[in-house]
Design a protein around this motif. Structure first.
Motif, PDB file in Angstrom:
ATOM      1  N   GLU A  16      52.635  27.692 -52.960  1.00  0.00           N
ATOM      2  CA  GLU A  16      52.246  27.892 -51.568  1.00  0.00           C
ATOM      3  C   GLU A  16      52.672  29.264 -51.063  1.00  0.00           C
ATOM      4  O   GLU A  16      51.922  29.936 -50.334  1.00  0.00           O
ATOM      5  CB  GLU A  16      52.871  26.797 -50.705  1.00  0.00           C
ATOM      6  CG  GLU A  16      52.410  26.802 -49.259  1.00  0.00           C
ATOM      7  CD  GLU A  16      52.972  25.632 -48.494  1.00  0.00           C
ATOM      8  OE1 GLU A  16      52.252  25.081 -47.630  1.00  0.00           O
ATOM      9  OE2 GLU A  16      54.142  25.252 -48.744  1.00  0.00           O
ATOM     10  N   PHE A  36      50.852  17.294 -53.042  1.00  0.00           N
ATOM     11  CA  PHE A  36      49.639  17.827 -52.428  1.00  0.00           C
ATOM     12  C   PHE A  36      49.562  17.465 -50.952  1.00  0.00           C
ATOM     13  O   PHE A  36      49.021  18.230 -50.149  1.00  0.00           O
ATOM     14  CB  PHE A  36      48.406  17.311 -53.168  1.00  0.00           C
ATOM     15  CG  PHE A  36      48.104  18.048 -54.443  1.00  0.00           C
ATOM     16  CD1 PHE A  36      47.584  19.333 -54.417  1.00  0.00           C
ATOM     17  CD2 PHE A  36      48.334  17.453 -55.676  1.00  0.00           C
ATOM     18  CE1 PHE A  36      47.316  20.021 -55.592  1.00  0.00           C
ATOM     19  CE2 PHE A  36      48.061  18.126 -56.849  1.00  0.00           C
ATOM     20  CZ  PHE A  36      47.555  19.413 -56.817  1.00  0.00           C
ATOM     21  N   ARG A  37      50.083  16.304 -50.573  1.00  0.00           N
ATOM     22  CA  ARG A  37      50.108  15.937 -49.152  1.00  0.00           C
ATOM     23  C   ARG A  37      51.094  16.820 -48.390  1.00  0.00           C
ATOM     24  O   ARG A  37      50.832  17.210 -47.252  1.00  0.00           O
ATOM     25  CB  ARG A  37      50.493  14.467 -48.995  1.00  0.00           C
ATOM     26  CG  ARG A  37      49.488  13.486 -49.575  1.00  0.00           C
ATOM     27  CD  ARG A  37      49.817  12.060 -49.188  1.00  0.00           C
ATOM     28  NE  ARG A  37      48.925  11.112 -49.839  1.00  0.00           N
ATOM     29  CZ  ARG A  37      49.207  10.485 -50.969  1.00  0.00           C
ATOM     30  NH1 ARG A  37      50.380  10.705 -51.569  1.00  0.00           N
ATOM     31  NH2 ARG A  37      48.358   9.637 -51.504  1.00  0.00           N
ATOM     32  N   HIS A  74      52.000  19.874 -49.200  1.00  0.00           N
ATOM     33  CA  HIS A  74      51.585  21.281 -49.253  1.00  0.00           C
ATOM     34  C   HIS A  74      50.057  21.325 -49.221  1.00  0.00           C
ATOM     35  O   HIS A  74      49.404  21.480 -50.263  1.00  0.00           O
ATOM     36  CB  HIS A  74      52.124  21.954 -50.515  1.00  0.00           C
ATOM     37  CG  HIS A  74      53.616  21.865 -50.660  1.00  0.00           C
ATOM     38  ND1 HIS A  74      54.475  22.763 -50.078  1.00  0.00           N
ATOM     39  CD2 HIS A  74      54.405  20.973 -51.311  1.00  0.00           C
ATOM     40  CE1 HIS A  74      55.727  22.443 -50.357  1.00  0.00           C
ATOM     41  NE2 HIS A  74      55.707  21.364 -51.111  1.00  0.00           N
ATOM     42  N   PRO A  75      49.455  21.202 -48.051  1.00  0.00           N
ATOM     43  CA  PRO A  75      47.977  21.092 -47.974  1.00  0.00           C
ATOM     44  C   PRO A  75      47.237  22.378 -48.337  1.00  0.00           C
ATOM     45  O   PRO A  75      46.023  22.322 -48.529  1.00  0.00           O
ATOM     46  CB  PRO A  75      47.751  20.732 -46.498  1.00  0.00           C
ATOM     47  CG  PRO A  75      48.960  21.226 -45.776  1.00  0.00           C
ATOM     48  CD  PRO A  75      50.096  21.100 -46.733  1.00  0.00           C
ATOM     49  N   THR A  76      47.925  23.509 -48.458  1.00  0.00           N
ATOM     50  CA  THR A  76      47.237  24.751 -48.814  1.00  0.00           C
ATOM     51  C   THR A  76      47.235  25.028 -50.311  1.00  0.00           C
ATOM     52  O   THR A  76      46.577  25.979 -50.749  1.00  0.00           O
ATOM     53  CB  THR A  76      47.897  25.939 -48.089  1.00  0.00           C
ATOM     54  OG1 THR A  76      49.278  26.034 -48.474  1.00  0.00           O
ATOM     55  CG2 THR A  76      47.818  25.758 -46.575  1.00  0.00           C
ATOM     56  N   LYS A 133      46.150  24.647 -54.073  1.00  0.00           N
ATOM     57  CA  LYS A 133      44.933  24.239 -54.771  1.00  0.00           C
ATOM     58  C   LYS A 133      45.217  24.138 -56.266  1.00  0.00           C
ATOM     59  O   LYS A 133      46.152  24.754 -56.788  1.00  0.00           O
ATOM     60  CB  LYS A 133      43.792  25.223 -54.517  1.00  0.00           C
ATOM     61  CG  LYS A 133      43.331  25.278 -53.058  1.00  0.00           C
ATOM     62  CD  LYS A 133      42.226  26.285 -52.867  1.00  0.00           C
ATOM     63  CE  LYS A 133      41.663  26.221 -51.445  1.00  0.00           C
ATOM     64  NZ  LYS A 133      42.699  26.400 -50.419  1.00  0.00           N
ATOM     65  N   PHE A 192      41.877  14.425 -52.814  1.00  0.00           N
ATOM     66  CA  PHE A 192      42.131  15.722 -52.174  1.00  0.00           C
ATOM     67  C   PHE A 192      40.951  16.644 -52.465  1.00  0.00           C
ATOM     68  O   PHE A 192      41.055  17.568 -53.282  1.00  0.00           O
ATOM     69  CB  PHE A 192      43.439  16.335 -52.690  1.00  0.00           C
ATOM     70  CG  PHE A 192      44.646  15.460 -52.492  1.00  0.00           C
ATOM     71  CD1 PHE A 192      45.320  15.443 -51.296  1.00  0.00           C
ATOM     72  CD2 PHE A 192      45.093  14.641 -53.530  1.00  0.00           C
ATOM     73  CE1 PHE A 192      46.428  14.638 -51.112  1.00  0.00           C
ATOM     74  CE2 PHE A 192      46.200  13.836 -53.361  1.00  0.00           C
ATOM     75  CZ  PHE A 192      46.864  13.828 -52.146  1.00  0.00           C
ATOM     76  N   GLN A 250      41.479  20.483 -52.147  1.00  0.00           N
ATOM     77  CA  GLN A 250      42.607  21.080 -52.854  1.00  0.00           C
ATOM     78  C   GLN A 250      42.470  20.999 -54.367  1.00  0.00           C
ATOM     79  O   GLN A 250      42.802  21.956 -55.062  1.00  0.00           O
ATOM     80  CB  GLN A 250      43.914  20.386 -52.443  1.00  0.00           C
ATOM     81  CG  GLN A 250      44.291  20.568 -50.987  1.00  0.00           C
ATOM     82  CD  GLN A 250      45.578  19.841 -50.650  1.00  0.00           C
ATOM     83  OE1 GLN A 250      45.567  18.786 -50.017  1.00  0.00           O
ATOM     84  NE2 GLN A 250      46.695  20.394 -51.074  1.00  0.00           N
TER      85      GLN A 250
END
Length: 319
Positions: free
Chosen positions: A123, A199-200, A202-204, A206, A220, A223
């Protein structure tokens, strides 16, 4: 034995590793002696039996065993000690190697040890992760032992242990773990190890994955990117444009995630990760020790920058 053909490390890397682990090894040995004594020194420092192998030799023995898979007896012949001394040396050094974590490119001294560290790094640095699984053949459990079928892989049709590898776009290993029996699906490992939870948080961040993680991509969609689904119907029934479009999209997605396959190929250059003949209980520690060393070597490689496709005028245009 210090040659890179045997230990897998360059002379510079070997020297840095010895300097890094020497104090930790001595502290762990002294802690064990303190527990056995039940207190502080009772004799003068230096008294008592001496080690058959000094620390550097113990480190080299462990590295050669991890790199080539030489047996304890063969290494004992080389160093003139018994196989039990070799086994004791490997048992002391291997945990230290497994605890080191994974090197980060262009950030000397920074190491990633947990999934939280990996996703926080991705991130902060805007790194697109590549996630893939790897299977290593192991010995078959004894007949009648509970859970014997749990190690039979549905893909390879043999007894394996699976792990999950995360790399960046340059094919450098950022994390590898999630050790589980070969029968367990990759998607299950994602749930049990907490990768989906990261992933939840850190939503940015990928990631590029293969078909084994399609459930994660469905959960997701913005992502995690998996290969496109094949058009419905047979190859002859589907329109020509859909067939060629699907193949081209799949080819592009595969080219973006092939770097994690290269990272797994680097792991398999070490003999125990080609076929593990030791106790399955120690595979996780061996795997972390090997991939940590591989990440050191990968982090030292220069970063490859893709050339820009932006058009730049050769000379300023006339007014």
């Amino acid at each position: 034995m210090s040659h890179s053909a045997f230990c897998g490390l360059s002379e510079e890397h070997l020297g840095e590793l010895a300097s890094e682990l020497a104090a930790r090894w001595e502290a762990r040995c002294e802690s064990g002696r303190h527990d056995r004594r039940g207190g502080s020194h009772r004799r003068e420092a230096g008294a008592g039996p001496k080690y058959g192998l000094v620390f550097v030799d113990r480190l080299l023995v462990t590295l050669v065993h991890l790199r080539t898979g030489l047996t304890h007896q063969a290494l004992g012949v080389v160093y003139g000690v018994g196989s039990s001394s070799i086994g004791r040396a490997i048992g002391e050094i291997r945990p230290l190697l497994a605890e080191r974590g994974f090197a980060v490119p262009d950030h000397p001294g920074l190491r990633l040890r947990t999934l939280e560290d990996v996703f926080a790094y991705a991130e902060a640095e805007n790194v697109t992760l590549r996630i893939d699984g790897m299977e290593t053949q192991v010995r078959r459990p004894r007949a009648g032992r509970p859970g014997r079928r749990a190690f039979v892989s549905g893909k390879r049709k043999q007894n394996t242990i699976k792990t999950t590898t995360i790399s960046n776009g340059q094919g450098r290993t950022l994390w590898s773990g999630a050790v589980r029996p070969g029968r367990m699906h990759d998607q299950t490992a994602v749930r049990t190890e907490g990768i989906a939870e990261q992933f939840r948080r850190h939503p940015t961040v990928k990631a590029e994955v293969d078909d084994g993680y399609r459930g994660l991509a469905n959960e997701f969609p913005g992502q995690v990117f998996a290969p496109p689904k094949k058009p419905k119907g047979s190859d002859d029934d589907a329109p020509l444009t859909e067939r060629y479009g699907w193949r081209e999209m799949k080819r592009r997605q595969s080219s973006r995630r092939i770097c994690v396959e290269h990272a797994n190929a680097e792991h398999r250059q070490w003999r125990p990760l080609q076929r593990y003949t030791g106790r399955r209980e120690t595979y996780g520690e061996t795997h972390r020790a090997v991939v940590g060393l591989v990440s050191d070597r990968a982090a030292r490689r220069p970063t490859r920058h893709k050339p820009s496709t932006e058009l730049v005028p050769v000379r300023p245009a006339a007014c």
